[in-house]
Scaffold this motif. Structure first.
Motif, PDB file in Angstrom:
ATOM      1  N   GLN A  38       0.608  -4.886  22.724  1.00 43.25           N
ATOM      2  CA  GLN A  38      -0.571  -5.746  22.626  1.00 43.25           C
ATOM      3  C   GLN A  38      -0.226  -7.067  21.951  1.00 43.25           C
ATOM      4  OE1 GLN A  38      -3.969  -5.309  23.598  1.00 43.25           O
ATOM      5  NE2 GLN A  38      -4.008  -7.460  22.971  1.00 43.25           N
ATOM      6  N   ASN A  92      -4.327  -7.190  30.021  1.00 44.07           N
ATOM      7  CA  ASN A  92      -5.142  -6.399  29.107  1.00 44.07           C
ATOM      8  C   ASN A  92      -4.476  -5.043  28.858  1.00 44.07           C
ATOM      9  OD1 ASN A  92      -7.536  -5.697  27.585  1.00 44.07           O
ATOM     10  ND2 ASN A  92      -8.089  -4.382  29.305  1.00 44.07           N
ATOM     11  N   ASP A 134      -4.747  -1.319  27.475  1.00 40.11           N
ATOM     12  CA  ASP A 134      -5.689  -0.253  27.116  1.00 40.11           C
ATOM     13  C   ASP A 134      -5.075   0.572  25.984  1.00 40.11           C
ATOM     14  OD1 ASP A 134      -7.471   1.834  26.946  1.00 40.11           O
ATOM     15  OD2 ASP A 134      -7.650   2.117  29.105  1.00 40.11           O
ATOM     16  N   ASN A 149      -6.059   4.550  25.487  1.00 38.47           N
ATOM     17  CA  ASN A 149      -5.531   5.426  26.543  1.00 38.47           C
ATOM     18  C   ASN A 149      -4.016   5.475  26.533  1.00 38.47           C
ATOM     19  OD1 ASN A 149      -7.816   6.560  27.713  1.00 38.47           O
ATOM     20  ND2 ASN A 149      -8.185   4.770  28.995  1.00 38.47           N
ATOM     21  N   TYR A 193       0.211   2.370  33.888  1.00 37.67           N
ATOM     22  CA  TYR A 193      -0.689   1.303  33.483  1.00 37.67           C
ATOM     23  C   TYR A 193      -0.467  -0.045  34.179  1.00 37.67           C
ATOM     24  CZ  TYR A 193      -2.285   4.415  29.836  1.00 37.67           C
ATOM     25  OH  TYR A 193      -2.839   5.476  29.184  1.00 37.67           O
TER      26      TYR A 193
END
Length: 311
Positions: A148, A156, A158, A161, A276
């Motif tokens: 992140q 983006n 997550d 998750n 992802y």
């Protein structure tokens, strides 16, 4: 059982060759090997279970006995590799999805093969195992947070998750492996003998699947991604050794931290990319798997000749 142990040892010593062969096969027969993509996560889970059967509580106690080298190794692992990865994506102006893949592998914990390379390099194996084990346990929290931090502007993330996925893929299988070791005791040695064979076959299949799915990207950007991966791995080795030396550690500890910093759990990178992002994002991790096997073998040979000359 001795046959299995011997086969595992031989395959382990020649892993760099199998990694290259699997990448070539995935490139030449993309339709066939792409079909194995759905097995990437289960394969990694099996490998992590096998890792768990080889671990002991003493591997985690090392941080209490020798906190400084373990903590320095962990800090170097989770700061240097993500930062180096990010800087490389900026310098080379990589495509966003490939950039995410480079940063992703940089945010992963140390790879299990680092313990073997540390042993072959005559480094501190106990320290290596401890850093690998603890970095793996920390991965569900640190890997998504670091991703992140360094790649949040590209896509983006997550976080919740991804943390849950890493727990399922890595932590639960390892805990089951530890439990199996606790319950079965010495009987688990059969699993330990076969572990290198299973792990290498699994990683080779993952490499072939990712290369097969990313064939078009390899044709257009493969050389650039390879150069970035080589630089990432090499700078990680050098910086790991320098930091360990500046910290006042002995030569065996320097080698262990050097290898731990430079070698990543690229299989986890592939699994997370497939869950992802996209197969393209998994390409840097797949190439990293191939390259760090080669570079690790070269590193072990370098230290072997260095020690021989010093005698």
């Amino acid at each position: 059982m001795q046959v299995i142990a011997n086969a595992s040892q031989w395959v382990g010593k020649t892993f760099s060759i199998w990694a290259i062969v699997s990448a070539v096969l995935g490139f030449l027969f993309p339709e066939f090997f792409a079909s194995f993509a759905k097995f990437i996560v289960p394969i990694l889970g099996i490998i992590m279970f096998g890792m768990g059967t080889t671990l002991k509580t003493s591997d985690f106690v090392e941080i209490i006995k020798r906190p400084k080298p373990v903590i320095i190794g962990l800090l170097a692992q989770f700061t240097l590799m993500p930062l180096i990865a990010y800087l490389l994506t900026v310098v080379f102006k990589l495509d966003p999805m490939i950039a995410i893949g480079v940063i992703l592998v940089g945010c992963c914990p140390g790879g299990t093969s680092s313990n073997v390379i540390t042993f072959l390099s005559k480094g501190d194996v106990a320290l290596s195992v401890s850093i690998t084990s603890i970095s793996t346990v920390l991965a569900p929290i640190l890997t998504p947070l670091l991703l992140q931090l360094f790649a949040g502007e590209l896509i983006n993330i997550d976080l919740a998750n991804m943390m849950l996925s890493i727990t399922k893929i890595v932590i639960i299988p390892i805990l089951l492996g530890l439990l199996c070791h606790k319950l079965l005791g010495d009987k688990v040695s059969v699993v330990e003998d076969a572990l290198p064979l299973v792990s290498i076959f699994g990683i080779a299949l993952i490499i072939a699947a990712v290369v097969a799915m990313s064939r078009d990207t390899i044709l257009t950007s493969g050389i650039l991604v390879f150069v970035v991966v080589v630089l990432h791995n090499t700078i990680g080795y050098v910086m790991g050794y320098v930091i360990a030396k500046l910290s006042g550690f002995d030569e065996t500890q320097r080698r262990a931290i050097m290898v731990e910093v430079g070698m990543q759990n690229s299989g986890l990178g592939v699994a997370l990319a497939s869950l992802y992002f996209s197969p393209i994002a998994g390409l840097p991790s797949a190439i990293f798997s191939v390259w760090h096997s080669v570079s690790g073998a070269l590193l072990a040979n370098f230290f072997a000749h260095k020690d021989k000359d010093a005698v």
